[in-house]
Motif scaffolding. Structure first.
Motif, PDB file in Angstrom:
ATOM      1  N   GLU A   1      -4.995 -16.920 -22.871  1.00  0.00           N
ATOM      2  CA  GLU A   1      -3.563 -16.567 -22.785  1.00  0.00           C
ATOM      3  C   GLU A   1      -3.305 -15.599 -21.630  1.00  0.00           C
ATOM      4  O   GLU A   1      -2.287 -15.710 -20.932  1.00  0.00           O
ATOM      5  CB  GLU A   1      -3.102 -15.933 -24.104  1.00  0.00           C
ATOM      6  N   LEU A   2      -4.233 -14.657 -21.423  1.00  0.00           N
ATOM      7  CA  LEU A   2      -4.100 -13.718 -20.303  1.00  0.00           C
ATOM      8  C   LEU A   2      -4.024 -14.475 -18.985  1.00  0.00           C
ATOM      9  O   LEU A   2      -3.160 -14.210 -18.140  1.00  0.00           O
ATOM     10  CB  LEU A   2      -5.302 -12.756 -20.265  1.00  0.00           C
ATOM     11  N   CYS A   3      -4.943 -15.433 -18.811  1.00  0.00           N
ATOM     12  CA  CYS A   3      -5.007 -16.163 -17.534  1.00  0.00           C
ATOM     13  C   CYS A   3      -3.802 -17.080 -17.343  1.00  0.00           C
ATOM     14  O   CYS A   3      -3.317 -17.233 -16.221  1.00  0.00           O
ATOM     15  CB  CYS A   3      -6.311 -16.963 -17.444  1.00  0.00           C
TER      16      CYS A   3
ATOM     17  N   SER B   1     -12.417 -16.875 -11.531  1.00  0.00           N
ATOM     18  CA  SER B   1     -13.874 -17.054 -11.546  1.00  0.00           C
ATOM     19  C   SER B   1     -14.232 -18.465 -12.038  1.00  0.00           C
ATOM     20  O   SER B   1     -13.555 -19.004 -12.908  1.00  0.00           O
ATOM     21  CB  SER B   1     -14.503 -16.000 -12.464  1.00  0.00           C
ATOM     22  N   PRO B   2     -15.315 -19.067 -11.505  1.00  0.00           N
ATOM     23  CA  PRO B   2     -15.751 -20.384 -12.009  1.00  0.00           C
ATOM     24  C   PRO B   2     -16.268 -20.300 -13.455  1.00  0.00           C
ATOM     25  O   PRO B   2     -16.303 -21.301 -14.154  1.00  0.00           O
ATOM     26  CB  PRO B   2     -16.875 -20.790 -11.042  1.00  0.00           C
TER      27      PRO B   2
ATOM     28  N   VAL C   1     -17.916 -15.686 -19.143  1.00  0.00           N
ATOM     29  CA  VAL C   1     -19.018 -14.771 -18.793  1.00  0.00           C
ATOM     30  C   VAL C   1     -18.460 -13.557 -18.055  1.00  0.00           C
ATOM     31  O   VAL C   1     -18.848 -12.408 -18.315  1.00  0.00           O
ATOM     32  CB  VAL C   1     -20.076 -15.507 -17.926  1.00  0.00           C
ATOM     33  N   CYS C   2     -17.520 -13.830 -17.146  1.00  0.00           N
ATOM     34  CA  CYS C   2     -16.906 -12.750 -16.353  1.00  0.00           C
ATOM     35  C   CYS C   2     -16.199 -11.747 -17.268  1.00  0.00           C
ATOM     36  O   CYS C   2     -16.392 -10.536 -17.145  1.00  0.00           O
ATOM     37  CB  CYS C   2     -15.920 -13.363 -15.356  1.00  0.00           C
ATOM     38  N   PHE C   3     -15.389 -12.231 -18.216  1.00  0.00           N
ATOM     39  CA  PHE C   3     -14.665 -11.338 -19.132  1.00  0.00           C
ATOM     40  C   PHE C   3     -15.638 -10.514 -19.979  1.00  0.00           C
ATOM     41  O   PHE C   3     -15.422  -9.309 -20.187  1.00  0.00           O
ATOM     42  CB  PHE C   3     -13.727 -12.136 -20.040  1.00  0.00           C
TER      43      PHE C   3
ATOM     44  N   THR D   1      -8.236  -0.941 -14.040  1.00  0.00           N
ATOM     45  CA  THR D   1      -9.460  -1.738 -14.253  1.00  0.00           C
ATOM     46  C   THR D   1      -9.159  -3.003 -15.065  1.00  0.00           C
ATOM     47  O   THR D   1      -9.778  -4.037 -14.849  1.00  0.00           O
ATOM     48  CB  THR D   1     -10.553  -0.924 -14.977  1.00  0.00           C
ATOM     49  N   PHE D   2      -8.170  -2.923 -15.978  1.00  0.00           N
ATOM     50  CA  PHE D   2      -7.811  -4.115 -16.762  1.00  0.00           C
ATOM     51  C   PHE D   2      -7.223  -5.188 -15.848  1.00  0.00           C
ATOM     52  O   PHE D   2      -7.608  -6.365 -15.914  1.00  0.00           O
ATOM     53  CB  PHE D   2      -6.802  -3.748 -17.858  1.00  0.00           C
ATOM     54  N   LEU D   3      -6.283  -4.788 -14.989  1.00  0.00           N
ATOM     55  CA  LEU D   3      -5.650  -5.766 -14.087  1.00  0.00           C
ATOM     56  C   LEU D   3      -6.655  -6.320 -13.081  1.00  0.00           C
ATOM     57  O   LEU D   3      -6.602  -7.505 -12.715  1.00  0.00           O
ATOM     58  CB  LEU D   3      -4.458  -5.125 -13.363  1.00  0.00           C
ATOM     59  N   SER D   4      -7.582  -5.476 -12.675  1.00  0.00           N
ATOM     60  CA  SER D   4      -8.649  -5.932 -11.772  1.00  0.00           C
ATOM     61  C   SER D   4      -9.518  -6.976 -12.475  1.00  0.00           C
ATOM     62  O   SER D   4      -9.882  -8.003 -11.897  1.00  0.00           O
ATOM     63  CB  SER D   4      -9.487  -4.722 -11.333  1.00  0.00           C
ATOM     64  N   MET D   5      -9.838  -6.720 -13.762  1.00  0.00           N
ATOM     65  CA  MET D   5     -10.635  -7.663 -14.553  1.00  0.00           C
ATOM     66  C   MET D   5      -9.921  -9.016 -14.651  1.00  0.00           C
ATOM     67  O   MET D   5     -10.527 -10.076 -14.435  1.00  0.00           O
ATOM     68  CB  MET D   5     -10.865  -7.095 -15.959  1.00  0.00           C
ATOM     69  N   VAL D   6      -8.630  -9.001 -14.968  1.00  0.00           N
ATOM     70  CA  VAL D   6      -7.873 -10.250 -15.130  1.00  0.00           C
ATOM     71  C   VAL D   6      -7.822 -11.022 -13.812  1.00  0.00           C
ATOM     72  O   VAL D   6      -8.098 -12.227 -13.778  1.00  0.00           O
ATOM     73  CB  VAL D   6      -6.453  -9.962 -15.662  1.00  0.00           C
ATOM     74  N   SER D   7      -7.488 -10.321 -12.729  1.00  0.00           N
ATOM     75  CA  SER D   7      -7.361 -11.033 -11.440  1.00  0.00           C
ATOM     76  C   SER D   7      -8.705 -11.570 -10.954  1.00  0.00           C
ATOM     77  O   SER D   7      -8.769 -12.603 -10.289  1.00  0.00           O
ATOM     78  CB  SER D   7      -6.727 -10.125 -10.380  1.00  0.00           C
ATOM     79  N   THR D   8      -9.805 -10.906 -11.310  1.00  0.00           N
ATOM     80  CA  THR D   8     -11.143 -11.374 -10.911  1.00  0.00           C
ATOM     81  C   THR D   8     -11.581 -12.551 -11.783  1.00  0.00           C
ATOM     82  O   THR D   8     -12.027 -13.589 -11.284  1.00  0.00           O
ATOM     83  CB  THR D   8     -12.182 -10.229 -11.049  1.00  0.00           C
TER      84      THR D   8
END
Length: 440
Positions: A100-102, A149-150, A154-156, A138-145
């Protein structure tokens, strides 16, 4: 600006906050530019204050606005700037799933970021500004990264693990500063002292008071500080002190203090339930002379500490009310012509009211903390049916819901102080507990 105003007006709508932010940013862009007229800011902020006072103001409503609008010029602007909503009883922000975030992020990254900043900052409005800035960044950085991501899952997982300390700091500092904003330094110190006394009832007043005063000092130094690492640094230093003093005294504290992360250790200590009441000798009551002497407040605090350690299930809201009553009684009696007669009269009244109150409140919270929720509710229903035989089924259900609401909100270690204070009636008796007997 979104974060600062979402904290300040924590029950404003997203649209109201957005309107205010647009005006403030526009004012900054216009007046901070090279060559701007020297009177630009003064004129612009005056226009903003006029708009705030208009009947159809698009900005967040605040009950103090009308009072501020009776003033003029700088006085009005300062008054409006000082307005602030009380903390929300409990954080409202619920993090959506990664998927949902993405979806929301891809739809409109800018709108997503603004709305997240508003929702998160209004929910954790009492966390210090630097903590909120770091946490949201850091939260917004996590979402945008992770959303590009492929391998998003795993990234989250990796990013959330890295954010864990910061997430705990946000949650913990919001709790700490909510309590500080409602209680102030002295009452926060007492509240923390009582909590420690209930968790480690065998520890002495002399052991615990310095820790309580240190916790209050952290709140007063860091809740309004803009220093980047104030809360994290001071809180970790405080946790180390607590672990040093209490690990050897209590196995549960020793277990909490074994962790490698001091922030997780602190969170573990906060979540510890009260210990069973130990067998303690009868506490000596302070004399009238001591209560009205130079160290009267300290003697009163020691007396309430003794009460807290003997009633480990007594909720913070009731102890806080007793703290207020104690200060009020000393204020009233110590300034009279005959302080002893006044204190003796008040003591008699308390001796008549207090044991019943303590038993009922301890009973309710003790059962709530000990029993599974449905069993707690079942016993409470049976108890009310016995104590209120004349009550209609609708009234019994209403009384039951009131008791359950009080217990599920105010018997917890992180009970919201403002909400729970409103559930405890003046001067001493919790309105929700009157007439209730044992839930056994």
């Amino acid at each position: 600006t979104i974060i600062a105003n979402s904290r300040k007006y924590s029950n404003g709508t997203f649209e109201e906050i957005s309107n205010l932010v647009r005006e403030i940013v526009s004012l900054a862009e216009t007046c901070c530019a090279d060559g701007a007229d020297p009177s630009c800011y003064d004129a612009g902020s005056t226009a903003l204050s006029v708009k705030s006072c208009s009947a159809d103001s698009p900005f967040p409503a605040h009950p103090g606005t009308a009072e501020c609008c009776t003033h003029e010029g700088l006085e009005r602007k300062l008054c409006l700037a000082a307005l602030r909503h009380p903390p929300q009883p409990l954080p409202q922000y619920l993090q959506p799933s990664d998927k949902e975030l993405c979806q929301a992020f891809r739809q409109d990254p800018r709108e997503f970021a603004d709305r997240f900043l508003y929702e998160y900052s209004s929910s954790y409005s009492q966390a210090p500004l630097p903590v909120l800035l770091a946490s949201t960044r850091t939260f917004l950085s996590m979402v945008s990264t992770c959303c590009i991501s492929p391998a998003p899952t795993v990234c989250f997982l990796k990013e959330k693990l890295e954010r864990k300390t910061l997430s705990l700091l946000t949650l913990t500092s919001n709790r700490i500063c909510s309590r500080f904003s409602v209680y102030g330094k002295d009452k926060v110190s007492f509240s923390y002292l009582a909590s420690l006394a209930q968790k480690v009832p065998t520890a002495s007043f002399e052991d615990l008071l310095p820790l309580a005063e240190d916790a209050a000092k952290v709140s007063s130094q860091c809740c309004d500080s803009v220093a980047e690492d104030c809360m994290q640094k001071k809180l970790l230093e405080h946790t180390a002190k607590v672990c040093t003093v209490l690990s050897a005294r209590d196995e549960r504290f020793a277990d909490c203090c074994k962790g490698k992360s001091l922030m997780e250790n602190h969170f573990c200590i906060l979540a510890l339930p009260p210990a069973p009441a130990p067998r303690l000798p009868e506490a000596s009551e302070p004399t009238n002379k001591q209560l009205c002497g130079k160290e009267g407040a300290l003697h009163a605090t020691r007396s309430l500490f003794e009460l807290a350690r003997r009633h480990p299930s007594l909720p913070d809201a009731v102890l806080a009310k007793l703290y207020d009553s104690s200060g009020k009684i000393r204020g009233e009696c110590c300034s009279t012509e005959d302080p002893s007669a006044c204190l003796d009269s008040k003591r008699k009244q308390m001796e008549a009211e207090l044991p019943s109150l303590l038993e009922r409140a301890s009973q309710l919270c003790g059962q709530y903390n000990k029993l599974p929720f449905l069993e707690f509710k079942k016993r409470l229903r049976g108890s009310l049916a016995q104590t209120e035989p004349e009550a209609s089924p609708a009234k019994l259900e209403r009384l039951l819901e009131q008791r359950v609401s009080f217990a599920s909100t105010c018997c917890l270690p992180d009970a919201p102080p403002l909400l729970c204070a409103s559930k405890v009636g003046p001067p001493l008796c919790p309105a929700l507990l009157r007439g209730q007997t044992h839930t056994d």
